[in-house]
Design an enzyme around this catalytic site. Structure first.
Site, PDB file in Angstrom:
ATOM      1  N   GLU A  85       1.822  -3.602  12.808  1.00  0.00           N
ATOM      2  CA  GLU A  85       0.812  -4.307  13.610  1.00  0.00           C
ATOM      3  C   GLU A  85       1.402  -4.739  14.949  1.00  0.00           C
ATOM      4  O   GLU A  85       0.769  -4.578  15.999  1.00  0.00           O
ATOM      5  CB  GLU A  85       0.289  -5.538  12.861  1.00  0.00           C
ATOM      6  CG  GLU A  85      -0.738  -6.310  13.664  1.00  0.00           C
ATOM      7  CD  GLU A  85      -1.093  -7.667  13.070  1.00  0.00           C
ATOM      8  OE1 GLU A  85      -1.327  -8.622  13.835  1.00  0.00           O
ATOM      9  OE2 GLU A  85      -1.148  -7.779  11.827  1.00  0.00           O
ATOM     10  N   ASN A 121       3.501 -10.960   4.834  1.00  0.00           N
ATOM     11  CA  ASN A 121       2.606 -11.968   4.291  1.00  0.00           C
ATOM     12  C   ASN A 121       3.094 -12.435   2.923  1.00  0.00           C
ATOM     13  O   ASN A 121       3.042 -13.624   2.595  1.00  0.00           O
ATOM     14  CB  ASN A 121       1.205 -11.356   4.209  1.00  0.00           C
ATOM     15  CG  ASN A 121       0.286 -12.107   3.279  1.00  0.00           C
ATOM     16  OD1 ASN A 121       0.049 -11.648   2.165  1.00  0.00           O
ATOM     17  ND2 ASN A 121      -0.225 -13.225   3.723  1.00  0.00           N
ATOM     18  N   HIS A 161       1.565  -2.572   2.078  1.00  0.00           N
ATOM     19  CA  HIS A 161       2.966  -2.851   1.785  1.00  0.00           C
ATOM     20  C   HIS A 161       3.150  -3.211   0.311  1.00  0.00           C
ATOM     21  O   HIS A 161       3.562  -4.315  -0.048  1.00  0.00           O
ATOM     22  CB  HIS A 161       3.482  -3.993   2.672  1.00  0.00           C
ATOM     23  CG  HIS A 161       3.604  -3.606   4.115  1.00  0.00           C
ATOM     24  ND1 HIS A 161       4.178  -2.435   4.527  1.00  0.00           N
ATOM     25  CD2 HIS A 161       3.218  -4.243   5.252  1.00  0.00           C
ATOM     26  CE1 HIS A 161       4.142  -2.358   5.842  1.00  0.00           C
ATOM     27  NE2 HIS A 161       3.555  -3.439   6.308  1.00  0.00           N
ATOM     28  N   HIS A 213       7.284  -4.454  12.894  1.00  0.00           N
ATOM     29  CA  HIS A 213       6.121  -4.394  12.013  1.00  0.00           C
ATOM     30  C   HIS A 213       5.046  -3.520  12.666  1.00  0.00           C
ATOM     31  O   HIS A 213       4.856  -3.554  13.876  1.00  0.00           O
ATOM     32  CB  HIS A 213       5.578  -5.804  11.764  1.00  0.00           C
ATOM     33  CG  HIS A 213       4.522  -5.875  10.718  1.00  0.00           C
ATOM     34  ND1 HIS A 213       3.213  -5.528  10.961  1.00  0.00           N
ATOM     35  CD2 HIS A 213       4.575  -6.243   9.414  1.00  0.00           C
ATOM     36  CE1 HIS A 213       2.506  -5.687   9.857  1.00  0.00           C
ATOM     37  NE2 HIS A 213       3.309  -6.121   8.902  1.00  0.00           N
TER      38      HIS A 213
END
Length: 281
Positions: free
Chosen positions: A129, A223, A43, A127
């Site tokens: 994940e 993150n 990202h 997202h």
């Protein structure tokens, strides 16, 4: 000249999962000059642009259905089983760079689902994940980004709680405590990557040492948003940028000490470029 003293955080930069994926991509690109990647490999637009210049081609899940007899990289975020089925059907050679931490989490969620547990996942809607994690439950798991999304009165008496690997540890345990205080029995699974979560404390220490903090991250990085806010809490003079051109000289005073740090998806070369830009002010 402002005579700024600029330091890069040695603990910032790619986590091992991202390093692994990018090294795999670079090796194939050096040998063959072309490689498909399912979604952004990381990202961070600047890093994606660098790899695209070497021959990386980013594709979507819709694109994947129409590609045959090619090599396709699976990025660190992991993928649902349906992706592997398409690969078999289309004779695709998958270069699987799924992060081991994510793969372990997928297995734990699948095992819990096979036992008919009520699975809740603390993570970001949509997202990559999280999509892969939810797919382990045939999309039956409840995903939530904030406790406000849950109607506590309607929750089962007992739930099994997991977390996206890059979420804040402190927030995860706040949520666990709130749910427990509501009378819900929780099977808590702390599945947050320690290489990511340990940066919380390291970043707090780093941010406190400087007059100004420049946090470098892609705008898509979950993150990055978490770690930026940690820096901002410790040092209000923290600036979020995605590339060197976004930083302005009027954000600094003469002889300021400046700390540069970033997300687990921020390449070290980009932070070094930011450092060089600031040193020219």
């Amino acid at each position: 000249m402002l005579h700024l003293k600029v330091t890069i955080d040695k603990d910032s930069g790619f986590c091992f999962g991202v390093v692994y994926a990018i090294e795999m991509a670079e090796e194939i690109l050096r040998e063959e000059g072309r490689l498909f990647c399912l979604g952004d490999i990381v990202h961070n637009d600047e890093e994606v642009n660098r790899l695209e210049a070497l021959g990386l081609r980013i594709i979507s899940h819709e694109d994947l259905k129409f590609i045959k007899n090619e090599k396709v990289l699976i990025r660190a975020h992991g993928e649902p089983a349906s992706t592997y089925q398409i690969a078999l059907t289309n004779n695709l050679e998958l270069i699987d760079a799924s992060c081991p931490v994510v793969l372990k989490l997928q297995n734990r969620i699948k095992n819990a689902h096979d036992k008919n547990e009520n699975i809740f996942i603390y993570g970001k809607h949509g997202h990559a994940e999280v999509i892969g994690l939810k797919a382990q439950t045939n999309d039956k798991a409840v995903v939530f980004q904030d406790l406000d999304e849950l109607n506590l009165a309607e929750l089962p008496e007992e739930i099994t709680l997991f977390s996206q690997t890059t979420k804040s540890t402190s927030k995860f345990y706040e949520i666990t405590e709130s749910l427990s205080n509501s009378g819900i029995k929780i099977n808590t699974n702390d599945t947050i990557c320690r290489q990511v979560s340990n940066r919380d404390k390291l970043l707090k220490d780093f941010a406190a040492k400087f007059d100004k903090i420049v946090f470098v991250s892609g705008t898509k990085s979950s993150n990055g948003k978490v770690l930026y806010n940690i820096c901002k809490e410790i040092n209000p003079n923290t600036y979020f940028i995605s590339r060197p051109e976004e930083i302005q000289s009027n954000q600094f005073n003469n002889n300021d000490t400046v700390g540069i740090c970033g997300a687990t998806s921020t390449p070290m070369w980009l932070m070094e470029k930011v450092k060089s830009t600031i040193e020219e002010f």
